[in-house]
Motif scaffolding. Structure first.
Motif, PDB file in Angstrom:
ATOM      1  N   GLY A  15       0.814  -1.214   0.000  1.00 53.64           N
ATOM      2  CA  GLY A  15       0.000   0.000   0.000  1.00 53.64           C
ATOM      3  C   GLY A  15       0.843   1.257   0.000  1.00 53.64           C
ATOM      4  O   GLY A  15       0.542   2.235  -0.713  1.00 53.64           O
ATOM      5  N   TRP A  18       2.404   1.845  -3.377  1.00 53.13           N
ATOM      6  CA  TRP A  18       1.431   2.318  -4.371  1.00 53.13           C
ATOM      7  C   TRP A  18       1.467   3.841  -4.480  1.00 53.13           C
ATOM      8  O   TRP A  18       1.286   4.398  -5.568  1.00 53.13           O
ATOM      9  CB  TRP A  18       0.036   1.849  -3.979  1.00 53.13           C
ATOM     10  CG  TRP A  18      -0.958   1.896  -5.102  1.00 53.13           C
ATOM     11  CD1 TRP A  18      -1.440   3.012  -5.747  1.00 53.13           C
ATOM     12  CD2 TRP A  18      -1.598   0.780  -5.733  1.00 53.13           C
ATOM     13  NE1 TRP A  18      -2.335   2.664  -6.720  1.00 53.13           N
ATOM     14  CE2 TRP A  18      -2.464   1.292  -6.740  1.00 53.13           C
ATOM     15  CE3 TRP A  18      -1.548  -0.599  -5.525  1.00 53.13           C
ATOM     16  CZ2 TRP A  18      -3.245   0.488  -7.539  1.00 53.13           C
ATOM     17  CZ3 TRP A  18      -2.335  -1.413  -6.323  1.00 53.13           C
ATOM     18  CH2 TRP A  18      -3.172  -0.879  -7.322  1.00 53.13           C
ATOM     19  N   ARG A  19       1.691   4.508  -3.356  1.00 53.16           N
ATOM     20  CA  ARG A  19       1.706   5.966  -3.342  1.00 53.16           C
ATOM     21  C   ARG A  19       2.801   6.524  -4.242  1.00 53.16           C
ATOM     22  O   ARG A  19       2.664   7.611  -4.808  1.00 53.16           O
ATOM     23  CB  ARG A  19       1.892   6.462  -1.899  1.00 53.16           C
ATOM     24  CG  ARG A  19       1.820   7.975  -1.730  1.00 53.16           C
ATOM     25  CD  ARG A  19       1.725   8.349  -0.269  1.00 53.16           C
ATOM     26  NE  ARG A  19       0.513   7.801   0.320  1.00 53.16           N
ATOM     27  CZ  ARG A  19      -0.704   8.330   0.184  1.00 53.16           C
ATOM     28  NH1 ARG A  19      -0.863   9.432  -0.532  1.00 53.16           N
ATOM     29  NH2 ARG A  19      -1.736   7.765   0.745  1.00 53.16           N
ATOM     30  N   SER A  22       1.985   4.338  -8.310  1.00 57.27           N
ATOM     31  CA  SER A  22       0.694   4.573  -8.971  1.00 57.27           C
ATOM     32  C   SER A  22       0.494   3.656 -10.179  1.00 57.27           C
ATOM     33  O   SER A  22       0.468   4.110 -11.332  1.00 57.27           O
ATOM     34  CB  SER A  22       0.571   6.038  -9.409  1.00 57.27           C
ATOM     35  OG  SER A  22       0.598   6.897  -8.297  1.00 57.27           O
ATOM     36  N   SER A  27      -3.763   6.613  -8.448  1.00 55.96           N
ATOM     37  CA  SER A  27      -3.060   7.100  -7.268  1.00 55.96           C
ATOM     38  C   SER A  27      -3.530   6.392  -6.007  1.00 55.96           C
ATOM     39  O   SER A  27      -4.602   5.765  -5.990  1.00 55.96           O
ATOM     40  CB  SER A  27      -3.279   8.607  -7.110  1.00 55.96           C
ATOM     41  OG  SER A  27      -4.641   8.873  -6.783  1.00 55.96           O
ATOM     42  N   ALA A  28      -2.732   6.500  -4.950  1.00 54.83           N
ATOM     43  CA  ALA A  28      -3.101   5.886  -3.673  1.00 54.83           C
ATOM     44  C   ALA A  28      -4.386   6.500  -3.126  1.00 54.83           C
ATOM     45  O   ALA A  28      -5.228   5.806  -2.565  1.00 54.83           O
ATOM     46  CB  ALA A  28      -1.961   6.062  -2.668  1.00 54.83           C
ATOM     47  N   MET A  31      -7.298   5.096  -4.881  1.00 57.52           N
ATOM     48  CA  MET A  31      -7.460   3.673  -4.590  1.00 57.52           C
ATOM     49  C   MET A  31      -8.035   3.442  -3.194  1.00 57.52           C
ATOM     50  O   MET A  31      -8.774   2.474  -2.970  1.00 57.52           O
ATOM     51  CB  MET A  31      -6.104   2.978  -4.697  1.00 57.52           C
ATOM     52  CG  MET A  31      -6.174   1.467  -4.683  1.00 57.52           C
ATOM     53  SD  MET A  31      -6.943   0.838  -6.183  1.00 57.52           S
ATOM     54  CE  MET A  31      -6.954  -0.920  -5.821  1.00 57.52           C
ATOM     55  N   LEU A  32      -7.734   4.333  -2.259  1.00 58.73           N
ATOM     56  CA  LEU A  32      -8.089   4.105  -0.862  1.00 58.73           C
ATOM     57  C   LEU A  32      -9.595   4.002  -0.644  1.00 58.73           C
ATOM     58  O   LEU A  32     -10.067   3.082   0.040  1.00 58.73           O
ATOM     59  CB  LEU A  32      -7.516   5.221   0.023  1.00 58.73           C
ATOM     60  CG  LEU A  32      -7.838   5.122   1.526  1.00 58.73           C
ATOM     61  CD1 LEU A  32      -7.328   3.816   2.107  1.00 58.73           C
ATOM     62  CD2 LEU A  32      -7.248   6.312   2.270  1.00 58.73           C
ATOM     63  N   ILE A 203      -3.323  -3.533   3.025  1.00 55.56           N
ATOM     64  CA  ILE A 203      -3.051  -2.664   1.875  1.00 55.56           C
ATOM     65  C   ILE A 203      -3.707  -1.302   2.079  1.00 55.56           C
ATOM     66  O   ILE A 203      -3.120  -0.258   1.784  1.00 55.56           O
ATOM     67  CB  ILE A 203      -3.547  -3.326   0.572  1.00 55.56           C
ATOM     68  CG1 ILE A 203      -2.655  -4.526   0.222  1.00 55.56           C
ATOM     69  CG2 ILE A 203      -3.554  -2.319  -0.585  1.00 55.56           C
ATOM     70  CD1 ILE A 203      -3.161  -5.352  -0.943  1.00 55.56           C
ATOM     71  N   ALA A 204      -4.942  -1.304   2.631  1.00 60.85           N
ATOM     72  CA  ALA A 204      -5.633  -0.045   2.915  1.00 60.85           C
ATOM     73  C   ALA A 204      -4.860   0.792   3.932  1.00 60.85           C
ATOM     74  O   ALA A 204      -4.757   2.017   3.796  1.00 60.85           O
ATOM     75  CB  ALA A 204      -7.049  -0.325   3.425  1.00 60.85           C
ATOM     76  N   LEU A 207      -2.011   2.325   2.064  1.00 62.11           N
ATOM     77  CA  LEU A 207      -2.479   3.412   1.205  1.00 62.11           C
ATOM     78  C   LEU A 207      -2.751   4.685   2.005  1.00 62.11           C
ATOM     79  O   LEU A 207      -2.559   5.803   1.510  1.00 62.11           O
ATOM     80  CB  LEU A 207      -3.761   2.983   0.480  1.00 62.11           C
ATOM     81  CG  LEU A 207      -3.636   1.909  -0.604  1.00 62.11           C
ATOM     82  CD1 LEU A 207      -5.019   1.426  -1.022  1.00 62.11           C
ATOM     83  CD2 LEU A 207      -2.866   2.437  -1.811  1.00 62.11           C
ATOM     84  N   GLN A 210       0.848   8.264   5.300  1.00 61.52           N
ATOM     85  CA  GLN A 210       1.635   9.281   4.606  1.00 61.52           C
ATOM     86  C   GLN A 210       2.112  10.306   5.619  1.00 61.52           C
ATOM     87  O   GLN A 210       1.599  10.391   6.735  1.00 61.52           O
ATOM     88  CB  GLN A 210       0.826   9.959   3.496  1.00 61.52           C
ATOM     89  CG  GLN A 210      -0.509  10.535   3.941  1.00 61.52           C
ATOM     90  CD  GLN A 210      -1.245  11.207   2.799  1.00 61.52           C
ATOM     91  OE1 GLN A 210      -0.721  12.119   2.165  1.00 61.52           O
ATOM     92  NE2 GLN A 210      -2.460  10.764   2.514  1.00 61.52           N
TER      93      GLN A 210
END
Length: 309
Positions: A15, A18-19, A22, A27-28, A31-32, A203-204, A207, A210
């Motif tokens: 996750g 992914w940021r 992409s 994008s993250a 996707m979130l 994964i969530a 994501l 940050q």
């Protein structure tokens, strides 16, 4: 404990990656939301139905539920009184209050307690989410969001009965009371759905994680969030566990770890709906999740060594 962190960390890492990558231009941030919707409308409700269909309704179950509600309420009260006195915007106050009061019990707490305590602790995680976190979130939490954020169309409590997890919990209880035997095909469907919860949930989390440099100025608010969520709430549960005369080392250990989880994932959707400070909530979620890497093993060590017996 390290083993489960490695296992969960792989999917969290996907996750996070992914940021920066992409894949296919998605994008993250984009996707979130669909991942959260899948989790809270399909996978977690399926798990809840499976658990509640087989949940024994005893006096011990009632006392456990009261302890969970009490500990969450203590965290909510502590967060309210602390952040309401801070000189920040009402929307930021609400975001920090929600992050400090409601933990990631089901998505993160379930796999951790299953790995380090016992497989059956999934039942406790579902109970914590269904009977404590969601009811208080969609009553007191909505009241706070209305007061400090943008007032929605739904009164406190109305949104609760629309939640798929709550609907499946009530359905499961009714089927249990009616002594309906779960059909084999339904059991297979529910089991297949439950398998996807851990990887999708981790994964969530990745994501959602940050950090921005400008958030460093929020550190004086993030530390209290972490203290309330991962110190005060589990200590409140520890006291209530003994006050209500509960016993069982595995039950105690799993409840304590679940109470010490970082900020909840569903808070993102909540902040978006009521126009709360998303940056503040994201910072609080990220900070408490990272800090939990140290605090979760610490709580487990204190419990295992009898310091908090």
């Amino acid at each position: 404990m390290l083993k489960i962190f490695y296992q969960l960390g792989f999917f969290v890492g996907l996750g996070v990656a992914w940021r920066y990558v992409s894949p296919m231009g998605v994008s993250a941030g984009a996707m979130l939301r669909p991942v959260l919707v899948l989790l809270y409308t399909v996978f977690l409700p399926a798990l809840t139905l499976s658990v509640m269909w087989k949940l024994p309704l005893t006096s011990t179950t009632l006392r456990i539920v009261l302890v969970m509600i009490g500990a969450t309420a203590v965290g909510l009260a502590a967060a309210w009184f602390y952040f309401k006195s801070r000189n920040i915007s009402p929307r930021s106050q609400a975001a920090f209050i929600l992050a400090a009061a409601f933990g990631n019990v089901l998505v993160l707490g379930m796999p951790i307690t299953q790995a380090v305590v016992a497989k059956w602790t999934v039942r406790g995680a579902v109970e914590f989410e269904v009977f404590a976190v969601l009811p208080l979130l969609f009553t007191a939490g909505v009241f706070i969001a209305h007061k400090l954020g943008e007032r929605g169309n739904e009164a406190p409590g109305v949104g609760l009965i629309k939640q798929p997890i709550i609907i499946m919990a009530l359905l499961g209880l009714l089927l249990y009371i009616a002594k309906v035997i779960m059909p084999g095909l339904v059991a297979v469907w529910l089991q297949m759905a439950a398998v996807g919860i851990v990887p999708l949930g981790m994964i969530a989390v990745g994501l959602a994680l940050q950090w921005h440099k400008q958030w460093n100025e929020l550190i004086s608010y993030l530390v209290p969030v972490a203290v309330i969520q991962m110190v005060i709430v589990p200590l409140a549960l520890w006291g209530l566990f003994h006050i209500f005369g509960l016993s069982g080392p595995q039950t105690y250990r799993s409840m304590m770890l679940q109470a010490a989880m970082p900020a909840m994932l569903i808070g993102y959707i909540f902040c978006e709906k009521y126009k709360l400070d998303m940056a503040a909530y994201t910072a609080a979620f990220s900070f408490t999740t990272v800090v939990s890497i140290a605090t979760t093993p610490l709580w487990l060590s204190l419990i295992t060594n009898g310091v908090l017996s």
